[in-house]
Design an enzyme around this catalytic site. Structure first.
Site, PDB file in Angstrom:
ATOM      1  N   HIS A  55       2.235   9.454  -2.769  1.00  0.00           N
ATOM      2  CA  HIS A  55       1.883   7.756  -3.144  1.00  0.00           C
ATOM      3  C   HIS A  55       1.146   8.042  -4.558  1.00  0.00           C
ATOM      4  O   HIS A  55      -0.040   8.313  -4.650  1.00  0.00           O
ATOM      5  CB  HIS A  55       1.191   7.145  -2.272  1.00  0.00           C
ATOM      6  CG  HIS A  55       0.892   5.882  -2.423  1.00  0.00           C
ATOM      7  ND1 HIS A  55      -0.503   5.421  -2.228  1.00  0.00           N
ATOM      8  CD2 HIS A  55       1.517   4.966  -2.965  1.00  0.00           C
ATOM      9  CE1 HIS A  55      -0.449   4.054  -2.826  1.00  0.00           C
ATOM     10  NE2 HIS A  55       0.610   3.607  -2.896  1.00  0.00           N
ATOM     11  N   HIS A  97       0.645   0.845 -11.825  1.00  0.00           N
ATOM     12  CA  HIS A  97       0.712  -0.234 -10.733  1.00  0.00           C
ATOM     13  C   HIS A  97       0.675  -1.470 -10.959  1.00  0.00           C
ATOM     14  O   HIS A  97       1.457  -2.508 -10.434  1.00  0.00           O
ATOM     15  CB  HIS A  97      -0.015   0.476  -9.383  1.00  0.00           C
ATOM     16  CG  HIS A  97      -0.004  -0.190  -8.204  1.00  0.00           C
ATOM     17  ND1 HIS A  97      -0.628  -1.336  -7.964  1.00  0.00           N
ATOM     18  CD2 HIS A  97       0.947  -0.090  -7.102  1.00  0.00           C
ATOM     19  CE1 HIS A  97      -0.122  -1.832  -6.688  1.00  0.00           C
ATOM     20  NE2 HIS A  97       0.649  -0.850  -6.268  1.00  0.00           N
TER      21      HIS A  97
END
Length: 466
Positions: A55, A97
């Site tokens: 991740h 992100h």
């Protein structure tokens, strides 16, 4: 409670996550792996090897979504590295992100309002970022740079937040000769996805499924997704019912995320470190996952190896004493602990006592720590000798806190300034002291500095022979 996994103590630089990542391209290993990530991805159903997806890369060693985080994730055992894509005002694709640069860099503003040159002038913050995370000398990578960093390894890059840029990304991957290393993902209507997949039979795709589109499983009329990414916050959700999982596994892999609560009905990385049955073991054994996205790719890899050998995991090394922070003395208020109020603010364990015990995505921790508080722990030392004492801590703040450990007649440690880990959910092992301890039962007291700012969590202490 089952024992939790030991995290190897980090160096001081790594512990504050202020690593300066290099942009070097990983070289192919001297010996080829048994199967490439592409061959693994093509397998599905019972018997398929479990794939590890990192991740935002290995953000414990380099800033999230950085080239260092990508390359380190590969060396830590990931076959897939998840990254996030945004587009600049001049049309360049970069890794970020959030839609702003505020959290992860020393800048401010929306990515879409800045040119690539402006983005490149920024510097990434360590780890998961945040206003008090150290600023590194690492720059924001472009998607082109990210793909080139794994060109020789075959590693698959999972393209999150990128569906809106799919045509531009497709052209880039074709140009680089890396279409087989880009895994598109999204939850767009089946017809829209099918139209994109029909463009080129080489396109790799994972379909994200939650409560709202559970009927998409098995609904693709032509080419099937390489994976279905199942998001479920309850085990009653339709997409995680056995029949739905069987249907998914008939044509595709089953991808489950274990980073935090809400992604997989309480199955988390941290819960897995306490007992795999609370996380990874159940998503694999009960729910058919053969892809797991994690923030702990190296530890997931260790568990998978132990599982394949039929061995118990985790195992605390012989001679090591682990003391869970919530397992404090039962002597009661004023003798076993002092807390500034009588309310257990977290209530995750021993809820009717005064020490604040919380649940951080599956880690049971002492938190809400205030100046002047203290907690006593009673332990049995197996043999006289020198011990390294560590504490597994987390905090996004700097300063985060300060404490000592009081061993009574055996002395008090020097004050320990808690490391900044960039998140309450990002734990690291911090060395507290090297100390000679006598065999037998002893007590030590965690004493919180009354004059220092305090905002951190403690998962456990360890007394370990060097």
């Amino acid at each position: 409670m089952p024992l939790r996994k030991i995290i190897v103590p980090l160096t001081a630089a790594a512990a504050v996550l202020a690593v300066t990542a290099t942009a070097a391209v990983l070289k192919a290993p001297a010996t080829s792996p048994p199967a490439s990530p592409q061959r693994l991805l093509a397998q599905h159903g019972p018997g398929a090897a479990i794939m590890i997806a990192a991740h935002r890369g290995y953000w414990r060693g380099a800033p999230e979504n950085s080239l260092g985080a990508i390359t380190q994730a590969v060396t830590h055992g990931a076959q897939i590295v998840e990254i996030d894509v945004q587009r600049t005002s001049d049309g360049e694709l970069v890794l970020m992100h959030d839609d702003t640069v505020n959290r992860t860099t020393n800048g401010t503003g929306r990515v879409a309002d800045q040119t690539l040159a402006q983005i490149k002038a920024l510097r990434l913050r360590a780890g998961l970022g945040g206003g008090q995370a150290p600023v590194t000398d690492v720059t924001v990578p472009t998607l082109r740079e990210a793909m080139q960093a794994v060109q020789r390894t075959g590693t698959i890059i999972n393209l999150d937040k990128a569906w809106g840029y799919r045509d531009q990304i497709y052209d880039l991957l074709v140009e680089l000769g890396q279409l087989d290393q880009g895994l598109f993902k999204g939850s767009a209507p089946v017809a829209e996805v099918t139209a994109f997949l029909d463009r080129d039979p080489r396109i790799l795709y994972s379909h994200v499924v939650d409560d709202g589109n559970a009927g998409d499983i098995g609904a693709f009329p032509g080419r099937k997704p390489q994976a279905y990414e199942l998001i479920f916050d309850r085990l009653t959700d339709p997409q995680i019912q056995p029949a739905a999982v069987v249907k998914a596994r008939t044509t595709s892999r089953v991808w489950i995320n274990t980073m935090w609560y809400g992604l997989a009905a309480g199955y988390t990385d941290e819960a897995s470190l306490r007992d795999p049955a609370l996380g990874w073991g159940s998503v694999v054994g009960r729910h058919g996952a053969d892809m797991i996205q994690t923030d702990n790719e190296d530890l997931l890899g260790e568990w998978l190896k132990a599982r394949a050998r039929g061995q118990q995991w985790p195992v605390v090394p012989e001679g090591t004493v682990r003391v869970q922070a919530e397992d404090y003395s039962t002597a009661g208020k004023g003798v076993g602990y002092y807390d500034t109020d009588d309310t257990n603010s977290g209530g995750a364990a021993r809820k009717y006592e005064g020490v604040d015990v919380g649940d951080n995505a599956g880690a049971i921790v002492v938190g809400w720590i205030r100046p002047g508080e203290w907690i006593r722990y009673d332990v049995t030392v197996p043999r006289t000798g020198d011990y390294r004492i560590t504490a597994r801590v987390s905090s996004p703040y700097k300063p985060a806190g300060r404490f000592t450990l009081d061993f009574g007649a055996q002395g008090v440690t020097a004050p320990v300034d808690v490391l900044t880990t960039t998140s309450h959910d990002a734990f690291t092992d911090q060395v507290v002291a090297e100390k000679r301890l006598s065999r037998g039962t002893l007590s030590f007291v965690l004493r919180i500095d009354p004059a220092a700012y305090q905002n951190f969590n403690i998962d456990y202490f360890e007394l370990r022979r060097p």
